[in-house]
Design a protein around this motif. Structure first.
Motif, PDB file in Angstrom:
ATOM      1  N   ILE A 165       0.844  -1.188   0.000  1.00 56.59           N
ATOM      2  CA  ILE A 165       0.000   0.000   0.000  1.00 56.59           C
ATOM      3  C   ILE A 165       0.883   1.243   0.000  1.00 56.59           C
ATOM      4  CG2 ILE A 165      -1.865  -1.177   1.219  1.00 56.59           C
ATOM      5  CD1 ILE A 165      -1.053   0.313   3.748  1.00 56.59           C
ATOM      6  N   VAL A 166       0.267   2.409  -0.133  1.00 58.23           N
ATOM      7  CA  VAL A 166       1.003   3.679  -0.104  1.00 58.23           C
ATOM      8  C   VAL A 166       0.366   4.612   0.921  1.00 58.23           C
ATOM      9  CG1 VAL A 166       1.893   3.560  -2.450  1.00 58.23           C
ATOM     10  CG2 VAL A 166      -0.382   4.534  -2.052  1.00 58.23           C
ATOM     11  N   ALA A 167       1.158   5.600   1.379  1.00 58.98           N
ATOM     12  CA  ALA A 167       0.691   6.550   2.383  1.00 58.98           C
ATOM     13  C   ALA A 167       1.463   7.856   2.207  1.00 58.98           C
ATOM     14  CB  ALA A 167       0.899   5.972   3.788  1.00 58.98           C
ATOM     15  N   SER A 220      -9.374  -1.697   3.300  1.00 63.15           N
ATOM     16  CA  SER A 220      -9.914  -0.330   3.290  1.00 63.15           C
ATOM     17  C   SER A 220      -9.374   0.510   2.142  1.00 63.15           C
ATOM     18  CB  SER A 220      -9.581   0.363   4.613  1.00 63.15           C
ATOM     19  OG  SER A 220      -8.214   0.779   4.643  1.00 63.15           O
ATOM     20  N   CYS A 221      -8.389  -0.005   1.431  1.00 60.98           N
ATOM     21  CA  CYS A 221      -7.665   0.811   0.452  1.00 60.98           C
ATOM     22  C   CYS A 221      -8.480   1.089  -0.809  1.00 60.98           C
ATOM     23  CB  CYS A 221      -6.356   0.128   0.051  1.00 60.98           C
ATOM     24  SG  CYS A 221      -5.095   0.156   1.340  1.00 60.98           S
ATOM     25  N   ALA A 222      -8.208   2.244  -1.394  1.00 61.29           N
ATOM     26  CA  ALA A 222      -8.718   2.592  -2.717  1.00 61.29           C
ATOM     27  C   ALA A 222      -7.551   3.149  -3.522  1.00 61.29           C
ATOM     28  CB  ALA A 222      -9.834   3.627  -2.619  1.00 61.29           C
ATOM     29  N   ASN A 233       0.060  -0.518  -5.933  1.00 59.13           N
ATOM     30  CA  ASN A 233      -0.576  -1.771  -5.555  1.00 59.13           C
ATOM     31  C   ASN A 233      -2.020  -1.550  -5.089  1.00 59.13           C
ATOM     32  OD1 ASN A 233      -0.918  -4.499  -5.058  1.00 59.13           O
ATOM     33  ND2 ASN A 233       0.877  -4.706  -3.768  1.00 59.13           N
ATOM     34  N   HIS A 234      -2.333  -1.802  -3.817  1.00 58.55           N
ATOM     35  CA  HIS A 234      -3.715  -1.676  -3.354  1.00 58.55           C
ATOM     36  C   HIS A 234      -4.148  -0.222  -3.187  1.00 58.55           C
ATOM     37  CE1 HIS A 234      -4.321  -5.974  -2.647  1.00 58.55           C
ATOM     38  NE2 HIS A 234      -3.096  -6.009  -2.159  1.00 58.55           N
ATOM     39  N   GLY A 235      -3.207   0.697  -3.090  1.00 58.80           N
ATOM     40  CA  GLY A 235      -3.558   2.106  -2.980  1.00 58.80           C
ATOM     41  C   GLY A 235      -3.461   2.649  -1.566  1.00 58.80           C
ATOM     42  N   VAL A 236      -4.385   3.574  -1.231  1.00 60.42           N
ATOM     43  CA  VAL A 236      -4.313   4.365  -0.001  1.00 60.42           C
ATOM     44  C   VAL A 236      -5.342   3.874   1.018  1.00 60.42           C
ATOM     45  CG1 VAL A 236      -4.296   6.715   0.920  1.00 60.42           C
ATOM     46  CG2 VAL A 236      -3.791   6.321  -1.507  1.00 60.42           C
ATOM     47  N   PRO A 237      -4.935   3.631   2.270  1.00 61.95           N
ATOM     48  CA  PRO A 237      -5.901   3.153   3.273  1.00 61.95           C
ATOM     49  C   PRO A 237      -6.819   4.263   3.763  1.00 61.95           C
ATOM     50  CG  PRO A 237      -3.746   3.450   4.280  1.00 61.95           C
ATOM     51  CD  PRO A 237      -3.567   3.683   2.813  1.00 61.95           C
ATOM     52  N   PRO A 279      -2.454  12.365   6.041  1.00 61.07           N
ATOM     53  CA  PRO A 279      -2.451  10.996   6.531  1.00 61.07           C
ATOM     54  C   PRO A 279      -3.848  10.410   6.504  1.00 61.07           C
ATOM     55  CG  PRO A 279      -2.214  12.533   8.336  1.00 61.07           C
ATOM     56  CD  PRO A 279      -2.131  13.328   7.081  1.00 61.07           C
ATOM     57  N   PRO A 280      -3.937   9.089   6.694  1.00 63.04           N
ATOM     58  CA  PRO A 280      -5.248   8.454   6.667  1.00 63.04           C
ATOM     59  C   PRO A 280      -6.203   9.092   7.664  1.00 63.04           C
ATOM     60  CG  PRO A 280      -3.513   6.822   6.685  1.00 63.04           C
ATOM     61  CD  PRO A 280      -2.861   8.152   6.922  1.00 63.04           C
ATOM     62  N   ARG A 281      -7.506   9.046   7.369  1.00 64.08           N
ATOM     63  CA  ARG A 281      -8.494   9.601   8.285  1.00 64.08           C
ATOM     64  C   ARG A 281      -8.326   8.959   9.643  1.00 64.08           C
ATOM     65  NH1 ARG A 281     -14.344   9.311   6.035  1.00 64.08           N
ATOM     66  NH2 ARG A 281     -13.745   7.324   5.153  1.00 64.08           N
TER      67      ARG A 281
END
Length: 311
Positions: A165-167, A220-222, A233-237, A279-281
């Motif tokens: 994933i990425v962040a 949870s990723c998109a 890959n799976h994207g952002v959580p 950052p992620p919610r």
């Protein structure tokens, strides 16, 4: 970061633990990444994804027998009862040197969250490129994977693509020694965002296993349409969605803190948040237990005098 460090260990150049070593940093990198996980309120506001978490921090670099030092730190983490291992470090290329201790971490129910590296496409670092870690790449505020973020495909059935994933990893502001703040770039900066998210999820469900945490985060990723699968890959959580997947219930509205963000297509919205760039919610309310997160520092590497790489 008063109260953020619960345990500290320093490993000397041979990989032996230094008795009664006081908590310190060999540079600025470790403090910066630790701050992104557990930043506390400061005069200008607050930062940090999981402000109730505490760190078991191991100083394993710079110099000396680097592999032995890193392995000693990872082994120490298992004994300290940490639930999440945040590692903004790695050795260039693929080396199996860390596989046995990664396997031991998973067996001990510890989730390894590890940076993929900063050498760009078709490159990666170990152990962030292992099949059984949650490897992290970087994105910027526009959901673009920066050139430096490593990504690589492997001929294996499980997690053939690194990162998983990425962040947020571009223009990330956090603390450094001396009660100061710096803005840095790197997959090193992206990794503690996800480690902090894992700590928040453990606050919500302390009995969750490492596998359940990992599944909730990945699930949870998109991935926005413009973001290449080979790079992200799976994207952002999305922390709120991860909470729902892990607990099977919706997060009460009073516990959701979301920074203003631009609109994206409804099915492709990616996470934003309240610390650093986006950052992620974050699950913002305090909960009863403080999860312990182990933070290791990034392995030393030579930098070209003509072109410095991100941290």
């Amino acid at each position: 970061m008063a109260g953020a460090i619960k345990k500290f260990a320093e490993f000397d150049l041979a990989g032996d633990q230094v008795p009664n070593a006081p908590a310190r940093d060999s540079g600025v990198h470790g403090t910066h990444t630790a701050g992104t996980i557990v930043g506390r309120p400061v005069s200008k506001g607050r930062f940090g994804v999981a402000p109730d978490a505490q760190l078991a921090s191991a100083m394993v670099i710079e110099g000396g027998q680097v592999i032995e030092r890193i392995l000693a730190g990872m082994d120490w983490v298992i004994g300290e009862g940490a639930r999440v291992l945040s590692m903004s470090l790695g050795l260039r290329g693929f080396t199996p040197a860390f596989q046995s201790v990664i396997d031991a971490l998973r067996a001990a129910n510890v989730l390894p969250v590890i940076a993929s590296g900063n050498e760009g496409p078709r490159t990666s670092r170990s152990p962030g490129n292992y099949a059984n870690v949650l490897s992290i790449g970087a994105i910027d505020v526009h959901d673009v994977v920066p050139d430096f973020s490593s990504s690589q495909s492997f001929n294996r059935a499980i997690n053939p693509l690194c990162p998983v994933i990425v962040a947020p990893g571009v223009a990330i502001t956090s603390c450094v020694p001396g009660k100061k703040y710096e803005t840095m770039n790197g997959t090193s900066m992206a990794t503690p965002h996800v480690a902090g998210l894992a700590a928040l999820l453990l606050q919500a469900r302390p009995t969750a296993t490492a596998d359940q945490l990992e599944a909730a985060i990945i699930g949870s990723c998109a991935r926005p349409e413009a973001m290449e699968e080979a790079r992200a890959n799976h994207g952002v959580p999305d922390a709120v969605r991860a909470y729902e997947l892990l607990t099977g219930s919706q997060l009460p509205a009073t516990q959701v803190s979301v920074a203003p963000r631009r609109r994206t297509p409804a099915k492709k919205r990616s996470a934003r948040g309240r610390s650093s760039s986006h950052p992620p919610r974050s699950v913002a309310k305090k909960m009863a237990r403080r999860p312990k997160v182990a933070a290791s520092r990034r392995a030393a590497r030579k930098k070209s005098p003509s072109k410095r790489r991100p941290a």
